[in-house]
Design an enzyme around this catalytic site. Structure first.
Site, PDB file in Angstrom:
ATOM      1  N   CYS A 163      15.470  64.063  61.745  1.00  0.00           N
ATOM      2  CA  CYS A 163      14.724  62.818  61.496  1.00  0.00           C
ATOM      3  C   CYS A 163      13.738  62.532  62.628  1.00  0.00           C
ATOM      4  CB  CYS A 163      15.686  61.648  61.310  1.00  0.00           C
ATOM      5  SG  CYS A 163      16.553  61.734  59.729  1.00  0.00           S
ATOM      6  N   CYS A 175      19.185  61.921  54.996  1.00  0.00           N
ATOM      7  CA  CYS A 175      19.371  60.793  55.923  1.00  0.00           C
ATOM      8  C   CYS A 175      18.531  59.594  55.489  1.00  0.00           C
ATOM      9  CB  CYS A 175      18.911  61.186  57.323  1.00  0.00           C
ATOM     10  SG  CYS A 175      19.940  62.381  58.163  1.00  0.00           S
ATOM     11  N   ASN A 178      20.937  56.539  53.430  1.00  0.00           N
ATOM     12  CA  ASN A 178      21.362  57.927  53.244  1.00  0.00           C
ATOM     13  C   ASN A 178      21.905  58.138  51.838  1.00  0.00           C
ATOM     14  OD1 ASN A 178      23.472  56.281  54.309  1.00  0.00           O
ATOM     15  ND2 ASN A 178      24.632  58.048  54.980  1.00  0.00           N
ATOM     16  N   GLU A 190      24.019  60.959  49.851  1.00  0.00           N
ATOM     17  CA  GLU A 190      24.803  62.186  50.023  1.00  0.00           C
ATOM     18  C   GLU A 190      24.985  62.934  48.705  1.00  0.00           C
ATOM     19  OE1 GLU A 190      28.346  61.109  52.250  1.00  0.00           O
ATOM     20  OE2 GLU A 190      27.133  60.765  54.055  1.00  0.00           O
ATOM     21  N   GLU A 198      16.578  57.708  57.359  1.00  0.00           N
ATOM     22  CA  GLU A 198      15.238  57.666  57.952  1.00  0.00           C
ATOM     23  C   GLU A 198      14.250  58.496  57.130  1.00  0.00           C
ATOM     24  OE1 GLU A 198      18.123  58.273  59.397  1.00  0.00           O
ATOM     25  OE2 GLU A 198      18.134  57.790  61.526  1.00  0.00           O
TER      26      GLU A 198
HETATM   27  N1  THU Z   1      22.754  59.971  58.775  1.00  0.00           N
HETATM   28  C1  THU Z   1      21.606  59.259  58.580  1.00  0.00           C
HETATM   29  O1  THU Z   1      21.314  58.790  57.470  1.00  0.00           O
HETATM   30  N2  THU Z   1      20.806  59.061  59.647  1.00  0.00           N
HETATM   31  C2  THU Z   1      21.069  59.478  60.900  1.00  0.00           C
HETATM   32  O2  THU Z   1      20.258  59.261  61.777  1.00  0.00           O
HETATM   33  C3  THU Z   1      22.320  60.178  61.199  1.00  0.00           C
HETATM   34  C4  THU Z   1      23.125  60.564  60.022  1.00  0.00           C
HETATM   35  C5  THU Z   1      23.631  60.152  57.618  1.00  0.00           C
HETATM   36  C6  THU Z   1      23.683  61.554  57.059  1.00  0.00           C
HETATM   37  C7  THU Z   1      25.036  61.549  56.385  1.00  0.00           C
HETATM   38  O3  THU Z   1      24.880  60.980  55.098  1.00  0.00           O
HETATM   39  C8  THU Z   1      25.870  60.601  57.217  1.00  0.00           C
HETATM   40  O4  THU Z   1      24.953  59.823  57.963  1.00  0.00           O
HETATM   41  C9  THU Z   1      26.836  61.293  58.145  1.00  0.00           C
HETATM   42  O5  THU Z   1      26.201  62.219  58.941  1.00  0.00           O
END
Ligand code: THU
Length: 168
Positions: free
Chosen positions: A116, A74, A63, A65, A76
């Protein structure tokens, strides 16, 4: 009386990583490794995704941000979009997803977000073969799913979209 529609999904619950096959284990380890380069200073929730491709190579994502929250991505989707940009016609056999809080190494029960799941479905449809999934289950358990369809019942696909086009 309204008719009830029951939809079955199937999840295999493995007792631990020890029950994974060789290639599954390799992919699972890459997903965990990928959490190292997650950029998650706002949530401190580090996610890694690893895609096992049909040629045996593994493509990873994590991920990413952003101070403007919705601009982040995310793990995925980072993995899926990156892979599809460079190897669009290489089938994905398996997606492993691992998540943990920053500064800890206890992997948390995993559940890809709805967005995702939708994106995974698109690539499963595109390649015309199922994509398996590995997620952290409760405790040491690993959840194994044999298709993205088991993560997203009543999914919206191109059939819904094209079926809705006006007839010429
Ligand atoms: N996040 C993911 O990367 N994948 C997921 O399946 C759920 C959430 C990330 C998004 C964000 O950066 C952090 O987790 C908190 O939601």
């Amino acid at each position: 009386m309204a008719r009830e529609l029951k939809i079955k999904i199937r999840i295999e619950v493995l007792e631990s990583e020890k029950e994974l096959t060789e290639s599954e284990k390799r992919t699972w380890n890459k997903a965990k490794e990928a959490t190292e380069n997650a950029y998650a200073p706002y949530s401190n929730f580090l996610v890694g995704a690893a895609l096992l491709l049909e040629d045996g190579t593994i493509h990873i994502g994590n991920n990413q941000e952003n101070a403007a929250y919705p601009s982040g991505m995310c793990a995925e989707r980072t993995a899926l979009f990156g892979k599809s940009a460079i190897a669009p016609f290489m089938a994905i056999e398996l997606i492993a997803v691992a998540a943990r809080k920053a500064f800890t190494y206890k992997y948390l029960q995993g559940a890809p977000c709805g967005g995702c799941r939708q994106v995974m479905t698109e690539y499963e449809d595109r390649q015309g073969s199922p994509i398996k999934l590995l997620l952290q289950g409760e405790g040491t358990e690993i959840y194994r799913l044999s298709s993205v369809k088991d993560l997203l019942p009543l999914v919206f696909t191109k059939e819904n979209l094209l079926g809705a086009q006006p007839k010429e």
